[in-house]
Design an enzyme around this catalytic site. Structure first.
Site, mmCIF file in Angstrom:
data_model
loop_
_atom_site.group_PDB
_atom_site.id
_atom_site.type_symbol
_atom_site.label_atom_id
_atom_site.label_comp_id
_atom_site.label_asym_id
_atom_site.label_seq_id
_atom_site.Cartn_x
_atom_site.Cartn_y
_atom_site.Cartn_z
ATOM 1 N N LYS A 71 0.838 -1.208 0.000
ATOM 2 C CA LYS A 71 0.000 0.000 0.000
ATOM 3 C C LYS A 71 0.869 1.253 0.000
ATOM 4 C CE LYS A 71 -2.994 -1.555 3.348
ATOM 5 N NZ LYS A 71 -4.119 -1.592 4.254
ATOM 6 N N GLY A 103 -5.280 -20.301 11.693
ATOM 7 C CA GLY A 103 -3.816 -20.365 11.535
ATOM 8 C C GLY A 103 -3.413 -21.730 11.012
ATOM 9 N N ASP A 162 -13.433 -10.676 14.694
ATOM 10 C CA ASP A 162 -12.570 -11.614 13.955
ATOM 11 C C ASP A 162 -13.143 -13.037 14.048
ATOM 12 O OD1 ASP A 162 -9.703 -12.167 12.773
ATOM 13 O OD2 ASP A 162 -9.916 -13.571 14.435
ATOM 14 N N LYS A 168 -14.660 -15.627 11.075
ATOM 15 C CA LYS A 168 -14.208 -17.025 10.935
ATOM 16 C C LYS A 168 -15.379 -17.985 11.083
ATOM 17 C CE LYS A 168 -9.542 -16.009 12.649
ATOM 18 N NZ LYS A 168 -8.745 -15.800 13.858
HETATM 19 N N1 HSE Z 1 -5.600 -11.924 14.920
HETATM 20 C C1 HSE Z 1 -5.913 -13.274 14.580
HETATM 21 C C2 HSE Z 1 -5.965 -14.101 15.838
HETATM 22 C C3 HSE Z 1 -4.889 -13.783 13.614
HETATM 23 O O1 HSE Z 1 -5.429 -13.635 16.856
HETATM 24 O O2 HSE Z 1 -6.523 -15.181 15.839
HETATM 25 C C4 HSE Z 1 -5.181 -15.133 13.027
HETATM 26 O O3 HSE Z 1 -6.373 -15.148 12.312
#
Ligand code: HSE
Length: 395
Positions: free
Chosen positions: A107, A194, A260, A264
């Site tokens: 960016k 991950g 987050d 997911k």
């Molecule tokens: N910030 C995310 C977590 C990174 O802590 O799970 C992995 O998706």
């Protein structure tokens, strides 16, 4: 694979019957596994790691095909040089026969770059990168601005895409659908868990049995913070530590708000239940709801306060939520510490499948991106092979 030095091609089994596998397989083949497959009429693929295609074994006639023994590496554009992007860049250096990076999108061009990143590869121009007509685009930028442009333009240009961007994939229904139900044009295993094969395991299971519940610890940063807070560290200090370790998102609010996890869960639940579980269908509670009373109640019950994402089937449809829960010692989610992620999947036949591992940080996510990229490479080379054999037939 049988090599023929008079030609530039080798022959290998395109397909192999069970008896052929047993006859020629030698130490490569587990006879018991082949016999099991034969009893159940199962098909399987035999392939070398990183190789193209492979041999389809099963209730088929044995047949040979020609393959290029050393196919050229596929060309890759990498989006982002942050925690994960740089990890992927460095890992690809050890796979020169598989991948050739033709450009890196950033960016901000004025930022300093690590010495091992050749500056001629780095650009902020998407147009320049797509002119190179890459086979594969890997997006590790995150967020919805530049990352969204890259993913959409790459897909329109016919490139395969690997993305670890759960936010983008979850909020755009078309991408959510493709990432959940598609095969190898948009691959997003790295966006959840991950190094934990969360989407892959859900996808593999649902192909065989109905899934009724998924429940997991899906955010490494929150899990790390909860651990530290339990050990008496302040919330702010724990968050700073998580940031220093490269666990948190660029905007850590996404982690601690529970969002987050919502992204997911949207991807996992969509794949598990076969319908779009968009983010607006998921209720969300984040770490701002931790109280001294809740922590104490967990301790009094020998339990742990965890941020848990769950989705399950009810007669009225799918219910999905992210929130704090006390996990007791007899539960499968108990004992998931630091930045680990864990997912428990329950099927209609009361089978419980658990996957567990490091859920955040440079290397756990990089491993997953590289594995997605290898899957795309195999798919790309298989298509190339099919084109080759069609050309050969036509001539
Ligand atoms: N910030 C995310 C977590 C990174 O802590 O799970 C992995 O998706």
């Amino acid at each position: 694979v049988r090599e023929d030095s008079s030609l530039d091609f080798s022959t290998r089994y395109a397909t192999a019957s069970y008896s052929e596998c047993l006859r020629v397989g030698g130490p490569l083949i587990q006879p018991k596994a082949v016999e099991f497959a034969e009893r159940h009429g199962l098909k399987f693929t035999i392939a070398r790691c990183c190789s193209q295609g492979g041999t389809l074994a099963g209730p088929v006639e044995s047949r040979f095909e020609s393959v290029d023994p050393a196919p050229a590496p596929i060309s890759v554009v990498l989006g982002g040089l942050g925690t994960v992007g740089l990890g992927v860049f460095r890992w690809f250096k050890s796979l020169p026969d598989e991948f050739r990076i033709v450009g890196v999108l950033v960016k901000d061009l004025s930022k300093d770059r690590p010495e091992d990143v050749p500056l001629h590869l780095v650009t902020d121009s998407l147009d320049v990168l797509l002119e190179a007509r890459p086979d594969l685009v890997i997006e590790t930028i995150g967020g919805t601005g530049t990352a969204a442009d890259l993913v959409h333009r790459a897909r329109s240009a016919g490139c395969r895409v690997v993305s670890a961007n759960k936010q983008l994939l979850a909020i755009e229904p078309e991408l959510l659908k493709e990432a959940s139900f598609g095969r190898d044009r948009l691959v997003a295993s790295a966006s959840v868990g991950g190094s934990v094969p969360a989407l892959e395991t859900v996808g593999g299971l649902v192909a065989r049995e109905e899934i009724v519940t998924i429940k997991g610890i899906l955010n490494g940063t929150c899990n790390f913070i909860l651990d530290r807070v339990n050990a008496g560290v302040s919330f702010e200090a724990a968050l700073s530590q998580a940031q220093e370790l490269g666990l948190a998102e660029a905007d850590p609010h996404l982690d601690i708000s529970g969002l987050d996890c919502v992204y997911k869960l949207s991807l996992l639940a969509t794949r598990a239940f076969g319908e779009l579980v968009t983010v607006d269908r998921i209720t969300c509670e984040g770490l701002d709801q931790i109280t001294a009373e809740r922590l104490q109640k967990a301790k009094d019950n020998d339990g742990e306060l965890k941020l848990v994402a769950s989705a399950w089937k009810t007669p009225n449809g799918i219910v999905a939520r992210v929130g704090l829960e006390i996990i007791l010692p007899h539960q499968l989610l108990f004992g998931c510490t630091k930045e680990a992620n864990r997912l428990v999947i329950e099927t209609e036949g009361h089978r419980q499948v658990v996957v567990n591992g490091k859920g955040a940080g440079r290397w756990p996510t990089t491993v997953s991106v590289v594995s997605d990229a290898l899957l795309c490479r195999r798919a790309e080379l298989s298509v190339g092979n099919i084109r080759e054999s069609e050309r050969a037939k036509a001539s």
